[in-house]
Design a protein around this motif. Structure first.
Motif, mmCIF file in Angstrom:
data_model
loop_
_atom_site.group_PDB
_atom_site.id
_atom_site.type_symbol
_atom_site.label_atom_id
_atom_site.label_comp_id
_atom_site.label_asym_id
_atom_site.label_seq_id
_atom_site.Cartn_x
_atom_site.Cartn_y
_atom_site.Cartn_z
ATOM 1 N N ALA A 113 6.904 -5.457 0.961
ATOM 2 C CA ALA A 113 7.342 -4.895 -0.312
ATOM 3 C C ALA A 113 8.716 -4.225 -0.249
ATOM 4 O O ALA A 113 9.315 -3.945 -1.270
ATOM 5 C CB ALA A 113 6.308 -3.899 -0.809
ATOM 6 N N HIS A 114 9.211 -3.944 0.967
ATOM 7 C CA HIS A 114 10.532 -3.303 1.088
ATOM 8 C C HIS A 114 11.547 -4.300 1.645
ATOM 9 O O HIS A 114 12.402 -3.965 2.444
ATOM 10 C CB HIS A 114 10.415 -2.079 2.000
ATOM 11 C CG HIS A 114 9.480 -2.347 3.124
ATOM 12 N ND1 HIS A 114 8.164 -1.973 3.091
ATOM 13 C CD2 HIS A 114 9.652 -3.009 4.274
ATOM 14 C CE1 HIS A 114 7.563 -2.390 4.186
ATOM 15 N NE2 HIS A 114 8.454 -3.028 4.929
ATOM 16 N N GLY B 122 -6.243 -3.755 3.796
ATOM 17 C CA GLY B 122 -5.291 -3.999 4.870
ATOM 18 C C GLY B 122 -4.368 -5.155 4.535
ATOM 19 O O GLY B 122 -4.603 -5.920 3.603
ATOM 20 N N LEU B 123 -3.303 -5.241 5.308
ATOM 21 C CA LEU B 123 -2.251 -6.218 5.060
ATOM 22 C C LEU B 123 -2.752 -7.653 5.157
ATOM 23 O O LEU B 123 -2.401 -8.512 4.350
ATOM 24 C CB LEU B 123 -1.116 -5.934 6.057
ATOM 25 C CG LEU B 123 -0.402 -7.046 6.785
ATOM 26 C CD1 LEU B 123 0.601 -7.707 5.862
ATOM 27 C CD2 LEU B 123 0.332 -6.471 7.972
ATOM 28 N N HIS C 87 15.164 -6.304 5.560
ATOM 29 C CA HIS C 87 13.893 -5.572 5.730
ATOM 30 C C HIS C 87 14.201 -4.148 6.160
ATOM 31 O O HIS C 87 15.053 -3.933 7.019
ATOM 32 C CB HIS C 87 13.053 -6.271 6.801
ATOM 33 C CG HIS C 87 11.771 -5.572 7.140
ATOM 34 N ND1 HIS C 87 11.597 -4.862 8.314
ATOM 35 C CD2 HIS C 87 10.605 -5.458 6.471
ATOM 36 C CE1 HIS C 87 10.366 -4.353 8.338
ATOM 37 N NE2 HIS C 87 9.748 -4.700 7.243
ATOM 38 N N HIS D 16 0.858 -1.184 0.000
ATOM 39 C CA HIS D 16 0.000 0.000 0.000
ATOM 40 C C HIS D 16 0.894 1.234 0.000
ATOM 41 O O HIS D 16 1.622 1.462 0.962
ATOM 42 C CB HIS D 16 -0.924 0.009 1.211
ATOM 43 C CG HIS D 16 -1.709 1.284 1.326
ATOM 44 N ND1 HIS D 16 -2.779 1.566 0.505
ATOM 45 C CD2 HIS D 16 -1.550 2.367 2.123
ATOM 46 C CE1 HIS D 16 -3.245 2.769 0.806
ATOM 47 N NE2 HIS D 16 -2.516 3.283 1.784
ATOM 48 N N LYS E 19 10.989 0.558 9.337
ATOM 49 C CA LYS E 19 10.612 1.974 9.302
ATOM 50 C C LYS E 19 9.276 2.130 10.007
ATOM 51 O O LYS E 19 8.542 1.160 10.203
ATOM 52 C CB LYS E 19 10.487 2.421 7.854
ATOM 53 C CG LYS E 19 9.478 1.529 7.126
ATOM 54 C CD LYS E 19 9.325 1.855 5.688
ATOM 55 C CE LYS E 19 8.375 0.911 4.986
ATOM 56 N NZ LYS E 19 7.015 0.862 5.502
ATOM 57 N N ASP F 270 -2.790 -2.949 -2.510
ATOM 58 C CA ASP F 270 -3.893 -2.686 -1.600
ATOM 59 C C ASP F 270 -4.363 -1.235 -1.778
ATOM 60 O O ASP F 270 -4.191 -0.398 -0.902
ATOM 61 C CB ASP F 270 -3.453 -2.960 -0.157
ATOM 62 C CG ASP F 270 -4.642 -2.933 0.801
ATOM 63 O OD1 ASP F 270 -5.780 -3.003 0.319
ATOM 64 O OD2 ASP F 270 -4.406 -2.849 2.023
HETATM 65 N N1 UDP Z 1 0.259 -3.201 3.657
HETATM 66 C C1 UDP Z 1 -0.867 -3.311 2.851
HETATM 67 N N2 UDP Z 1 -2.019 -2.722 3.252
HETATM 68 C C2 UDP Z 1 -2.122 -2.013 4.414
HETATM 69 C C3 UDP Z 1 -0.979 -1.937 5.257
HETATM 70 C C4 UDP Z 1 0.200 -2.546 4.839
HETATM 71 O O1 UDP Z 1 -0.812 -3.927 1.788
HETATM 72 O O2 UDP Z 1 -3.197 -1.503 4.718
HETATM 73 C C5 UDP Z 1 1.512 -3.839 3.221
HETATM 74 C C6 UDP Z 1 2.731 -2.939 3.245
HETATM 75 O O3 UDP Z 1 2.821 -2.194 2.065
HETATM 76 C C7 UDP Z 1 3.861 -3.926 3.426
HETATM 77 C C8 UDP Z 1 3.225 -5.027 4.273
HETATM 78 O O4 UDP Z 1 1.813 -4.860 4.140
HETATM 79 O O5 UDP Z 1 4.286 -4.471 2.201
HETATM 80 C C9 UDP Z 1 3.603 -4.914 5.738
HETATM 81 O O6 UDP Z 1 3.393 -3.614 6.211
HETATM 82 P P1 UDP Z 1 4.529 -2.788 6.980
HETATM 83 O O7 UDP Z 1 5.798 -2.967 6.281
HETATM 84 O O8 UDP Z 1 4.040 -1.416 7.198
HETATM 85 O O9 UDP Z 1 4.577 -3.548 8.339
HETATM 86 P P2 UDP Z 1 5.817 -3.601 9.370
HETATM 87 O O10 UDP Z 1 7.014 -4.081 8.646
HETATM 88 O O11 UDP Z 1 5.961 -2.207 9.873
HETATM 89 O O12 UDP Z 1 5.337 -4.554 10.403
#
Ligand code: UDP
Ligand code: MN
Length: 600
Positions: free
Chosen positions: A228-229, A206-207, A362, A143, A365, A174
């Motif tokens: 994605a990162h 959402g994720l 990873h 997203h 952030k 998303d």
């Molecule tokens: N993501 C998504 N929809 C959302 C929130 C997050 O597709 O509503 C994706 C986001 O782009 C990422 C993955 O879910 O690829 C995990 O999110 P994030 O990296 O923010 O989570 P963290 O690493 O902080 O736990």
């Protein structure tokens, strides 16, 4: 005369140069018939794709013998490069602050960069029988993610996964709003590799739901959920698949290594072992590997059990994932899903492991994206309470209380109720359904989970008002107990998110500052020291500790003495940091402390 001659020579040279350049231009347009509307020149192609032109030793990458994903003819590289230049040129994006890392730096680095392979020789030299390994589908939701890390994510998977094992990469958009994630990107991926698929959500899901949607479409035997990162490292997939191969009920994760938010360097040499667990407000936490696990590991690279998944790289056989009940689809936007799956797997007879030979970078952030109609803390809290309700039995009350005190401090019960996540009838019903599923799968109790997987995890008492590590505001160092019983402070080697169970203290409602069944008092030189607990709690003569809004820990308020971090210049622990009672001073940061959890 001389001047005239010089002019003639200059003119001739000029004509030669112009003609040569012109001929070169015509020649190159013959070779690359797709004209480049952005004026990209050939040197750019070399720049973005020079990785492919480098001869690679076959021995390094044995699986690239067939169907090399990066063996492009120059025409394909040319088209890809033009598309890439166009993407980067039309890259209309917010500043780096939005993304929470140095995206400017990322944009300067090749999307096909190499990373140094710092795995141990044991990991590097392992041989796999590729024919016996299950195939995999990567599922990556995104997203409003940053462009270049997403490109690097896809390129890394393509170049570092054996082609016969990689079925597909399913990207679930998303409902992103940035145009640089639109048609041009899709076209780039279409030409790059036919195994890349993009699913577009018409509305934000959402994720968790996005991952589930990707998983539904996946055709590989194993699904790997990534962010994605993330950037997979050399040899990341094989040890995960090898572990899953003959085990019907297992979920594995790679060893997640940080990609530096400033330099974008991938630090793969970090080999300190931690396992995943939870804090009582259901935040994800790292714990040091306990001796009862460590002593049975023969080496540094073999997989080890972990109570809770880190969440950003989960590999699981598709059939097992579905049999166990997938992620709870009632979890919204972000948060809680790795607890849901971890508790579920362990308590219904499965196993979760970290595989150190598999390394995946990873970018850690802050997520600044919107959480939809509700705010971030509300949404995450609601997910956490949902997980607690479904899986944590009687311990859910501790979670509720910790969430209330830590995240909504100072609210009365009535006030809190109005801010407390509200569950609709339908949501309550869906929680009951998840619990029924849990029962059907003969799930063990949460008490079993704690006793078996995290026996060192301190369970707060009902009388506790605060608990966890007591951390100084200035130095971020926490209380610990010296062998002779005096209290000192020290930092966590791995940063802030690591909980050292030995440093878990509690302040109870009577004003006792406790460590297990002993209490903190003071001794010589007014130094804090661990002692027997006072017997006359609440009676006359009993001197309570208080913790106030100024973050001072005061001993018997009328004496104005506060716990103060100080370097010892006295004959006890000389030169080390001790904690001493000194006159209270709100301006002195050495007297300001944070408890990890507050109970409401
Ligand atoms: N993501 C998504 N929809 C959302 C929130 C997050 O597709 O509503 C994706 C986001 O782009 C990422 C993955 O879910 O690829 C995990 O999110 P994030 O990296 O923010 O989570 P963290 O690493 O902080 O736990
Ligand atoms: Mn992430």
């Amino acid at each position: 005369m001389n001047g005239q001659r010089a002019v003639t020579v200059a003119a001739t040279v000029f004509v030669y140069v112009v003609t040569t350049l012109f001929l070169l231009e015509i020649l190159s347009s013959l070779v690359y018939h797709d004209r480049n509307e952005y004026g990209t020149r050939r040197k750019r192609i070399v720049k973005q794709w020079d990785m492919q032109s480098k001869p690679r030793k076959k021995a390094d990458i044995p699986y690239l013998n067939t169907n090399q994903p990066f063996k492009y003819d120059s025409e394909k590289s040319y088209i890809l490069d033009s598309l890439l230049q166009k993407l980067l040129k039309t890259h209309d994006r917010p500043g780096d602050d939005y993304y929470g890392f140095n995206l400017t730096r990322s944009d300067e680095i090749l999307v096909t960069r190499d990373v140094i392979d710092e795995r141990s020789d044991e990991c590097k030299n392992r041989n796999f029988n590729y024919a016996s390994l299950p195939t995999l589908s990567v599922v990556t939701p995104f997203h409003n993610e940053a462009l270049t890390p997403l490109l690097r994510h896809v390129h890394a998977i393509l170049s570092r996964t054996p082609p016969q094992l990689l079925m597909e990469i399913i990207l679930v958009d998303d409902n992103s709003t940035f145009s640089y994630l639109g048609e041009d990107l899709q076209e780039y991926f279409r030409i790059l590799d036919s195994r890349i698929r993009i699913l577009r959500n018409k509305e934000r899901k959402g994720l968790i739901l996005s991952r589930l949607q990707g998983e539904e479409e996946a055709r590989g035997e194993v699904v790997v959920f990534l962010d994605a990162h993330m950037e997979v490292c050399e040899g990341w997939a094989e040890p995960l698949l090898e572990r899953i191969k003959n085990r019907p009920a297992i979920v594995v994760q790679a060893y997640i290594t940080p990609i530096d938010v400033n330099t974008l360097a991938l630090k793969t040499d970090d080999n300190v072992k931690y396992r995943g667990g939870f804090g009582w407000d259901m935040r994800y936490m790292w714990f040091p590997q306990p001796l009862y696990v460590n002593q049975f590991l023969e080496n540094d690279w073999e997989p080890f059990p972990t109570p809770v998944l880190q969440g950003s790289c989960i590999a699981v056989r598709k059939s097992y994932f579905n049999a166990v009940g997938r992620f709870d689809p009632g979890l919204k936007i972000w948060g809680g899903e790795q607890f849901d799956l971890s508790f579920n797997v362990w308590m219904t007879g499965g196993k979760i492991e970290t595989v150190p030979c598999s390394k995946v970078g990873h970018i850690f952030k802050d997520n600044k994206y919107s959480f939809g109609s509700e705010d971030k803390i509300y949404t995450i809290t609601k997910n956490r309470l949902r997980v607690a309700e479904i899986w944590m039995d009687e311990f859910k009350h501790i979670v509720r209380s910790a969430v209330m005190g830590t995240h909504f401090p100072g609210r009365s019960e009535a006030d809190f109720r109005s801010h407390f996540p509200f569950f609709t009838e339908a949501e309550l019903k869906s929680m009951q359904d998840r619990k029924a599923l849990r029962k059907k799968h003969n799930s063990k109790s949460f008490a079993w989970f704690l006793k078996t997987l995290m026996p060192e995890h301190k369970i707060p008492s009902r009388e506790d008002v605060n608990s966890g590590e007591i951390r100084n505001v200035r130095t971020k160092h926490s209380f610990f107990i010296f062998e002779d019983g005096y209290i000192g402070t020290k930092g966590n080697e791995g940063g802030e998110a690591i909980l050292v169970p030995d440093n878990t203290f509690a302040l109870d409602k009577y004003g006792r500052l406790k460590y297990e069944d002993r209490c903190v008092g003071y001794g010589e030189w007014n130094l804090l020291v661990i002692k027997e607990c006072p017997s006359k709690v609440g009676e006359k003569g009993f001197m309570p500790w208080t913790y106030d809004n100024n973050q001072l820990i005061t001993f018997h308020q009328s004496m104005y003495l506060c716990a103060t971090q100080a370097k010892s210049r006295i004959p006890i622990h000389t030169g080390q940091t001790v904690v001493q009672l000194q006159m209270c001073d709100e301006q002195n940061d050495d007297q300001r402390w944070m408890f990890m959890f507050t109970y409401g």
